[in-house]
Design an enzyme around this catalytic site. Sequence first.
Site, mmCIF file in Angstrom:
data_model
loop_
_atom_site.group_PDB
_atom_site.id
_atom_site.type_symbol
_atom_site.label_atom_id
_atom_site.label_comp_id
_atom_site.label_asym_id
_atom_site.label_seq_id
_atom_site.Cartn_x
_atom_site.Cartn_y
_atom_site.Cartn_z
ATOM 1 N N THR A 8 0.817 -1.213 0.000
ATOM 2 C CA THR A 8 0.000 0.000 0.000
ATOM 3 C C THR A 8 0.854 1.267 0.000
ATOM 4 O O THR A 8 0.595 2.193 -0.764
ATOM 5 C CB THR A 8 -0.938 -0.005 1.221
ATOM 6 O OG1 THR A 8 -0.176 -0.283 2.404
ATOM 7 C CG2 THR A 8 -2.002 -1.068 1.071
ATOM 8 N N PHE B 281 -8.606 3.168 3.616
ATOM 9 C CA PHE B 281 -8.075 2.340 4.695
ATOM 10 C C PHE B 281 -9.103 1.337 5.223
ATOM 11 O O PHE B 281 -8.912 0.754 6.294
ATOM 12 C CB PHE B 281 -7.568 3.223 5.840
ATOM 13 C CG PHE B 281 -6.312 3.981 5.497
ATOM 14 C CD1 PHE B 281 -5.083 3.359 5.527
ATOM 15 C CD2 PHE B 281 -6.382 5.307 5.124
ATOM 16 C CE1 PHE B 281 -3.923 4.055 5.206
ATOM 17 C CE2 PHE B 281 -5.236 6.026 4.804
ATOM 18 C CZ PHE B 281 -3.996 5.390 4.837
ATOM 19 N N CYS C 111 -7.784 -0.518 8.468
ATOM 20 C CA CYS C 111 -6.337 -0.728 8.568
ATOM 21 C C CYS C 111 -5.795 -0.189 9.890
ATOM 22 O O CYS C 111 -5.916 1.003 10.190
ATOM 23 C CB CYS C 111 -5.642 -0.045 7.392
ATOM 24 S SG CYS C 111 -3.843 -0.114 7.484
#
Length: 1064
Positions: free
Chosen positions: A272, A399, A406
Site C-alpha cells: 500500500t 483504509f 487498517c
Amino acid sequence: MAESTVTPVPSPPGFPIVGNATQIDPRAQNRSFAEFADKYGEIYRLNLPGNRTAIICSSYRLIDELCDEKRFTKIPNGALEEIRHGVHDGLFTARPGEENWGIAHRVLMPAFGPISIRGMFEEMHDIATQMALKFARYGSSTPIPASDDFTRLALDTLALCSMGFRFNSFYTKDMHPFVEAMAEFLVESGKRPSRVLPSFFYRADDAKFWEDIETMRSTAQEVLDARKTNPIDRKDLLNAMLNGVDPKTGKHMSDSSIIDNLITFLIAGHETTSGTLSFAFYLLLKNPHAYQKIQKEVDEVLGKGPITVEHMAKLPYITAVLRETLRLQSPISIYGVVSNEDQLLAGRYPVWKDEPINLFLARAHVDPVIWGDDAHDFKPERMLDEEFNKLPKNAWKPFGNGARACIGRPFAMQEAILAMAMLFQNFNFVLHDPAYNLAIKQTLTIKPDNFLMRAIIRDGLSPTQLEHRLAGRGSIEESSKVHANGKAATGGEGKKLTVLYGSNSGTCESLAQRLASDASRHGFSVDQVDCLDSANGALPKNQPVVIITASYEGEPPDNAALFCSWLTGLKDEKMLEGVDYTVFGVGHHDWSQTFHRVPKLVDEKLEENGASRLAEMGLSDTGSNDTFTDFETWEDNTLWPALHKRYGGEMNKDEQSAGLSVEITSPRTSTLRQDVMEALVVDARTLTAKGEPVKKHIEIALPSGQTYRSGDYLAVLPINPKSAVQRVMRRFKLAWDAHITIAGAANTPLPTETSMPAHSVFSAYVELSQPATKRNILALSDSASRKEDQDALKKYANDNYAEILEKRISVLGLLEQFPAIELPLGLFLSMLPPMRVRQYSISSSPLWNPSHVTLTFAVLEAPSKSGQGTYSGVASSYLDSLEAGDKLHVAVRQSHAAFHLPQNPETTPVICIGAGTGISPFRGFLQERAEMISAGRKLAPALLLVGCRSPGRDDLYAEEMALWEKAGAVTVKRAYSRDVEKSGGAKYVQDLVGLHADKIMPLWDENARLYICGSRAIGEGVKEEILKLAMKQGVRDGKEASEEKVKEWWEGLRNVRYATDVFD
C-alpha cells in the site's frame, strides 16, 4: 420486499459453467470491473464458476450503505481467501469471530498509537536516507523505477520498525528470498480465484505457491526464534506481540499468530505505501501546480536542515497530496462484505443473505455526486483538513471500514510524509518519458507499471554533500540556488552552452539536437541538452542557455510544465541574475487566443526575475511556415551573431559541411525505437466507394498494458514509402543490402556506432519528404560543381524559397533536380529531421474492446506539386500498406481532458460535429453510448452532425450509425456536399448548425457538451454558425449580444462546455 420497488441487479451475459470468469482479466481485474461499471452503471452482478455470484458496487450512495456493519459484514474472499493459506487468521484475513484476530487486534492497538509511531521515526529516517542517497548516486540522467524503489523503501522500513530485521534492499541487486517469495505468493493468490479448469492443470503453480508460503513462514520463524533466544529492549511490533497480554481474555498471542501477523504487516504495508508513493509522484509530475506547492511547503517548513519528527505535523499539503492520491488511486481499490440478510440496496436492488458484495472504491471515489464534475482531476486542496473534515461519512475509504479498518494507517502516513518531505527537500524530479500514460500493474494491490522518473539533486550538491546534509552533520558549502545540472557534456573545447527544450511531438527536441550539433562550429561546447523540466529551479549561470519550446492551446509541453509553473511563481527580480538566455518559440496560429503564449511567457518571466536576454526571441508558425527553415534563419541571423558578440569566437567554415561520418559495410543487425511499442494489425478495410478519395478503417491490438479512453489518440511511428526509400538508394548508388555505420556526432537521433541496413535508416529514422530548409539549399549550392546549379539553388534559397514550401520540395527532390551534385551521404543524413510519430484520433471505445483500437484515416496520395512523381503522406501511406497480421509501433496518447464524454451520461447531452475522418473520435463516443444502452442504461440525448460528399459513397459507418440511431444512442444529421438536396440544402457540416438549431439549442440549454473535430476550415465555419445562433438567442432573451461579447462568451467556454480537435 415490495415487488413494485425492486429493480433486478443487471448482469453481463456470460458463458456456461464459467459465467463471467473469462471476461475478467486476471492481470488487470480493476480494469475489467471498471469496464463493466462503465457499461452497466453503479451496480452489477457477476456469475462465477461453481454457481457463485459477486456483486460490484461503484457509487457513493451504495458504498455508504455497505459500510453499515449492522447490515453487512467484512469477510475475506477472492484473493484474500487465498492469502489465508499463508497467514491464516492474521489481522487482514481473519473471518468474523475468530479469536486470534481479537487477541492480536487488542494487543497491537497500543503499538500503533501516536507515541509508538513517533518512536519509530529515526528508523524510518534511516531507510528513507538510504533511498535518497541511491537516487543521488543514480545521476540526473538515469531513469529511476519508482515503484520498485518505493517497494524497497516500504519493505525495509516495515521490517526494521516491526521486528528489527534489515533486508538491506538498497544495497543488493536481488531482493531477499522472503521478498521474492512474497511477491510470487501475492501474484498467484490473485490468479487462483479466477481458475476455470480442474486443479490437475495447475499442479506446478500450486507447488510453487506452497513453496513460497514455506519460505515466508520459515524466515518469520527464524526472526521470532532469534528474538526469543536473544531478547532486546526495543519498542517494536515483535516485542509487543511477544510480551503483550490481551486485556479481554488475559491471553498472549501464540507463536503461529505472531508469524501470521509479521507476514501480514509486510504484505499489507509494503504494497500500500509503495503504491501510494508511486502514484503520488506520477500525479505530481503531471500536475505542476501541485508540484510547486509541495516544494514550496517543504522549503518553508524544513529549509535545508535535518528533518525531525516534529516536522511531520507541519506539512499539511503533503498530507493532502497523499489523501488525494489515495482517493484517485487507492492501492487497495476494492474490498468485500456479505449481506447479513436478504435486503434491498438503495431501496431497489435485491441482494441475498451471505451474498458477496464488493465495494469498488476506484469508481466510488470519483462519484461526481460527491466530488463534482472535476472528480477525476488531481486537486489536493480538497483534501486539506478543513475541506477533508467536511466530507460526507464514508466518502473516502482507502483504509477500509469500521473495526476491520487498517490498523497501520498512522504508520503508513508518517512513513509516506517523511519520504516525500526528504525527496522534495533535496531533489527535483522529471518524467523519464514525458508522454508516459499511466499503466497499472495489479497483484493484491495496484501500482504504476513501468513508471520511470529522473532525480536531479537540488542546490548544486554532490551525493557526498547530500549525505552530510541528511545526517545533519553541520553546514557545508553550497552553490547558488540556480545552477548547472543535467546530462553530461558532449566534450570538446569552447564556451559551455546549455540547450533546453519543451516538446510533445518531437519538433522542438529535434531543433535542440540540431542546435547542439551546430555548436562546435561556432566555438561552443554543449554542456547539456535536456527538457525544460530538468532545469526546474536550476537554470545554469554564466553560460548561454538556449530555450526552444512550443505552445499547445496556450499550455506548455508535457516536459516543460514543471519549469513553467516554477518560473511563473517567481517574484524575485534578482533570483535569476547571472542567467544568460534566449528563446525560440513554436506555435500554430489556429490557437489565436494563445498563439506563442508559452515561449513569450518564458522570455518575459526570465527577464522579470533578473536573467539577461542574449538575443531577440525567434518565433515560428507551423500553420504557415516551415519551422526548420524559420529556426535555421534565426540561428544564422540572430542567435550565433549575438553569442559571438557576447562571448567572442566565430564560425569555423571548414567544419560547416562535415555532416556525419558514414561507413558503408555489409553485416546485418537490427534496432528498435524505444518510445513506442509493438502492436498487431487485426483488420484493415476500405470505407469509401471506388472513385472516391480513399478512407480506411484499421483495427489494432494494443501492446500489453496499454489502455485508452474514447477520444484519445494513437501515436504511430511510420515508415517512409518504399518509393521514396528507393529514390534515395538510387540517388546515392547504394546496393539493396548496403549497410551503414554512422559516427561523428554526439547529438544525433540516428543510431550511431552500429552497422544498420541503409534502407532501414532511410525507412524508419529520417523524414525524407520534409521541405528543404534555406541552409540545406545553400549547402547543396556549396556542393555543386556547376555554376548554373549554384545560381539556381541560391535563387531557391532566397527569392524563390516560397516555391520550396508551396511545392514541398525536399532535399532529395533537389538532388534529383540537380543530378550533377555530388553530396556526401553523411551530409545528406545530417540535413534530415528524425522520423516523428503521427497522432490519429482513436475511433473506438474500450467498452467495445479494451485491448483493441480502431483508426479511421484518409490516404493522402496525389501528384506532387513539384512535378516529381506522386506525393504520398508518410503515415497514411504506411497505414494503407498494412494488412491483418502485420506489426507496427504505436503508443496511446491522452487527448485533452475536455475531449472525453461527460461523466454523467445519463444527464448530460452530447453534440458532435465533424466531417470526413473528423468523425473518428465520435464513432468511439457513440460506440460507447451504444454499449451502455445495450446494458440497460438510460442516457441523455446525443446529436451527431456529419459532413461527407454523397450517400452510399463516403458516408462513413452509415450502417453502424443507423443501428445506433435505432437503439437511441444518437440522432444523426448529414450534409452532402454533392447531393445538397438530400441534406435539406446543407452543403457543408457547418450549414447543419443553423438548419437544425431547433435540435441544438434545447440540448445546449440542458448543459450539453459540444465537440468539434475536423479541418481548420470546418472549425472556423462551425464557430461562425454557433456565434450567429448565440447572438440570435441573446436578442430573443433581451440580452446584450454584440459580436465582441459573444466571441468573449464563446472563448470562455472552451474546454468547459465545448472542446475542439482541429487539424490541417
